[in-house]
Design a protein around this motif. Structure first.
Motif, PDB file in Angstrom:
ATOM      1  N   SER A  33       0.814  -1.212   0.000  1.00 28.06           N
ATOM      2  CA  SER A  33       0.000   0.000   0.000  1.00 28.06           C
ATOM      3  C   SER A  33       0.849   1.264   0.000  1.00 28.06           C
ATOM      4  O   SER A  33       0.307   2.367  -0.127  1.00 28.06           O
ATOM      5  N   LEU A  34       2.175   1.117   0.145  1.00 24.49           N
ATOM      6  CA  LEU A  34       3.077   2.270   0.161  1.00 24.49           C
ATOM      7  C   LEU A  34       3.514   2.628  -1.256  1.00 24.49           C
ATOM      8  O   LEU A  34       3.589   1.759  -2.130  1.00 24.49           O
ATOM      9  N   ASN A  35       3.855   3.890  -1.456  1.00 22.53           N
ATOM     10  CA  ASN A  35       4.404   4.283  -2.752  1.00 22.53           C
ATOM     11  C   ASN A  35       5.865   3.847  -2.838  1.00 22.53           C
ATOM     12  O   ASN A  35       6.448   3.355  -1.867  1.00 22.53           O
ATOM     13  N   GLU A  36       6.471   4.032  -3.997  1.00 20.94           N
ATOM     14  CA  GLU A  36       7.827   3.522  -4.238  1.00 20.94           C
ATOM     15  C   GLU A  36       8.856   4.142  -3.294  1.00 20.94           C
ATOM     16  O   GLU A  36       9.744   3.440  -2.798  1.00 20.94           O
ATOM     17  N   LYS A  37       8.736   5.423  -3.030  1.00 25.21           N
ATOM     18  CA  LYS A  37       9.702   6.089  -2.148  1.00 25.21           C
ATOM     19  C   LYS A  37       9.629   5.529  -0.734  1.00 25.21           C
ATOM     20  O   LYS A  37      10.659   5.246  -0.106  1.00 25.21           O
ATOM     21  N   LEU A  38       8.407   5.375  -0.204  1.00 23.73           N
ATOM     22  CA  LEU A  38       8.253   4.874   1.167  1.00 23.73           C
ATOM     23  C   LEU A  38       8.667   3.404   1.256  1.00 23.73           C
ATOM     24  O   LEU A  38       9.173   2.966   2.295  1.00 23.73           O
ATOM     25  N   TRP A  41      11.523   1.959   3.800  1.00 27.66           N
ATOM     26  CA  TRP A  41      11.344   0.759   4.627  1.00 27.66           C
ATOM     27  C   TRP A  41      12.486  -0.223   4.365  1.00 27.66           C
ATOM     28  O   TRP A  41      13.043  -0.804   5.301  1.00 27.66           O
ATOM     29  N   ASP A  42      12.853  -0.410   3.101  1.00 25.01           N
ATOM     30  CA  ASP A  42      13.966  -1.315   2.761  1.00 25.01           C
ATOM     31  C   ASP A  42      15.263  -0.843   3.409  1.00 25.01           C
ATOM     32  O   ASP A  42      16.047  -1.656   3.934  1.00 25.01           O
ATOM     33  N   ASP A  43      15.500   0.462   3.381  1.00 26.71           N
ATOM     34  CA  ASP A  43      16.725   1.001   3.989  1.00 26.71           C
ATOM     35  C   ASP A  43      16.735   0.765   5.494  1.00 26.71           C
ATOM     36  O   ASP A  43      17.780   0.454   6.085  1.00 26.71           O
ATOM     37  N   GLU A  91       3.400   7.092   9.006  1.00 27.89           N
ATOM     38  CA  GLU A  91       2.815   8.426   9.099  1.00 27.89           C
ATOM     39  C   GLU A  91       2.853   9.137   7.752  1.00 27.89           C
ATOM     40  O   GLU A  91       1.869   9.760   7.344  1.00 27.89           O
ATOM     41  N   ASP A  92       3.997   9.033   7.058  1.00 28.48           N
ATOM     42  CA  ASP A  92       4.109   9.654   5.740  1.00 28.48           C
ATOM     43  C   ASP A  92       3.138   9.021   4.751  1.00 28.48           C
ATOM     44  O   ASP A  92       2.679   9.683   3.804  1.00 28.48           O
ATOM     45  N   GLY A  93       2.810   7.748   4.956  1.00 30.54           N
ATOM     46  CA  GLY A  93       1.842   7.076   4.093  1.00 30.54           C
ATOM     47  C   GLY A  93       0.410   7.411   4.438  1.00 30.54           C
ATOM     48  O   GLY A  93      -0.508   7.024   3.702  1.00 30.54           O
ATOM     49  N   GLY A  94       0.194   8.117   5.558  1.00 28.47           N
ATOM     50  CA  GLY A  94      -1.155   8.488   5.965  1.00 28.47           C
ATOM     51  C   GLY A  94      -1.888   7.409   6.727  1.00 28.47           C
ATOM     52  O   GLY A  94      -3.092   7.531   6.986  1.00 28.47           O
ATOM     53  N   PHE A  95      -1.180   6.333   7.120  1.00 27.90           N
ATOM     54  CA  PHE A  95      -1.825   5.236   7.832  1.00 27.90           C
ATOM     55  C   PHE A  95      -1.987   5.542   9.318  1.00 27.90           C
ATOM     56  O   PHE A  95      -2.927   5.068   9.954  1.00 27.90           O
ATOM     57  N   LEU A  96      -1.038   6.276   9.881  1.00 26.71           N
ATOM     58  CA  LEU A  96      -1.070   6.647  11.290  1.00 26.71           C
ATOM     59  C   LEU A  96      -1.171   8.156  11.411  1.00 26.71           C
ATOM     60  O   LEU A  96      -0.667   8.898  10.566  1.00 26.71           O
ATOM     61  N   LYS A  97      -1.807   8.586  12.479  1.00 29.54           N
ATOM     62  CA  LYS A  97      -1.911  10.022  12.737  1.00 29.54           C
ATOM     63  C   LYS A  97      -0.530  10.550  13.090  1.00 29.54           C
ATOM     64  O   LYS A  97       0.170   9.979  13.925  1.00 29.54           O
ATOM     65  N   SER A  98      -0.126  11.618  12.456  1.00 30.69           N
ATOM     66  CA  SER A  98       1.219  12.141  12.656  1.00 30.69           C
ATOM     67  C   SER A  98       1.412  12.653  14.075  1.00 30.69           C
ATOM     68  O   SER A  98       0.542  13.313  14.636  1.00 30.69           O
ATOM     69  N   ASP A 106       7.635   6.552  11.085  1.00 34.42           N
ATOM     70  CA  ASP A 106       7.736   7.691  10.163  1.00 34.42           C
ATOM     71  C   ASP A 106       7.212   7.307   8.786  1.00 34.42           C
ATOM     72  O   ASP A 106       6.517   8.098   8.127  1.00 34.42           O
ATOM     73  N   VAL A 107       7.528   6.088   8.344  1.00 39.39           N
ATOM     74  CA  VAL A 107       7.050   5.624   7.043  1.00 39.39           C
ATOM     75  C   VAL A 107       5.532   5.531   7.036  1.00 39.39           C
ATOM     76  O   VAL A 107       4.863   5.975   6.091  1.00 39.39           O
TER      77      VAL A 107
END
Length: 305
Positions: free
Chosen positions: A183-188, A192-194, A218-225, A215-216
């Motif tokens: 569900s994450l975009n390529e950057k996120l 995660w891989d890093d 939150e940036d994906g919008g899954f968790l409240k920042s 952080d990943v």
């Protein structure tokens, strides 16, 4: 005579019964039974503005698996005992008491807030900031289970003001339907891989790894920042630095003005600006003989001998 009194007695009895029935029906006709309005959903346009449920927060944006986004804008109802529940995924969940009590409860159990994530899977949908319940707000956790049709299957209250909701849908029947990584975009995904590689090489601790993952998410919008307070603090620090820089510039300007004033004063009294109080010029530097360690002294002692 006896027959007359007997007839009179029964006549009075009949009149009393008729009067009693008339009184009861008369008051019953004036009695008003108040039933709480069925305000299904939060903003039902058919209700008066004062009767609508008032949310305490705004629902978070739709996020998570893309195929679950089709649930947004739909609502599912369930009636259990005297309560009717209505779940609107990615929006809210409400409860309405189906009784003729004048104060029958209709309220918000929770508003879409964030996902619960564990082991690379979406394990629940959190609805928070519901109606006040004592010293806290009501909240509900929605759990998705596989079924042949989408429906609100069960609502329970394991603890006071904390609700557990089971939502059945064929959208989660595939074993990978609730995985987070796809569900994450390529950057996120790269972030995660890093993080995984850094943990494997021992460059970060487990806590550091978990922080990077959050952080990943939150940036994906899954968790409240949770970065709001940090951002505010950063702004405050930058403001303080800006104020200090302005103060520094102001001090420099004042010092330059003071130096210019002193130069004018010295010129007025015919005092050279480069002259020191002892009469030496400020630009001249007296010659100083420098001895390195004690070697030169030893050579001088040998010359004297």
């Amino acid at each position: 005579m006896y027959c007359f009194f007997n007839f009179l007695y029964h006549l009075v009895l009949v009149i009393m019964v008729c009067f009693s029935i008339f009184v009861n029906h008369g008051f019953a006709g004036k009695m008003k039974i108040v039933e709480a309005p069925n305000t299904f959903g939060i903003n039902n346009n058919l209700l008066a503005q004062g009767s609508r449920l008032q949310p305490k927060a705004i629902a978070s944006p739709v996020s998570g698996p893309a195929h679950l986004a089709r649930l947004a804008g739909r609502c599912f109802s369930l009636t259990e005992s005297l309560y009717r529940y209505e779940l609107c995924p990615f929006h809210n969940i409400t409860q309405h008491e189906q009784s003729f009590r004048w104060n029958a409860y209709s309220g918000i159990l929770g508003i879409w807030h964030e996902w619960e994530i564990a082991n690379n899977s979406f394990t629940g949908m959190w609805m928070r900031d519901g109606d006040t319940c004592g010293t806290r707000n009501r909240q509900a956790k929605v759990i998705f289970t596989c079924s042949s049709q989408s429906k609100l299957a069960q609502v329970s209250e394991p603890s006071t003001c904390m609700y557990s909701v089971t939502f059945e849908t064929p959208l989660v029947c595939h074993p990978h339907s609730l995985l987070v990584y796809p569900s994450l975009n390529e950057k996120l995904q790269k972030d995660w891989d890093d993080a995984e590689q850094a943990r494997y090489e021992g460059l970060i601790t487990e806590q550091g790894y978990n922080n990077l993952l959050r952080d990943v998410f939150e940036d994906g919008g899954f968790l409240k920042s949770q970065k709001v307070k940090q951002t505010v603090s950063k702004v405050q620090v930058e403001t303080e630095v800006h104020d200090s820089l302005q103060k520094c510039n102001e001090d420099v300007r004042n010092q330059r003005e003071e130096i210019a004033r002193l130069k004018e004063l010295l010129t007025l009294h015919n005092i050279p600006i480069g002259t020191k109080p002892d009469g030496t010029k400020g630009g001249e530097t007296p010659t100083v003989t420098q001895h390195l360690r004690g070697d030169v002294g030893l050579f001088e002692l040998s010359d004297q001998n």
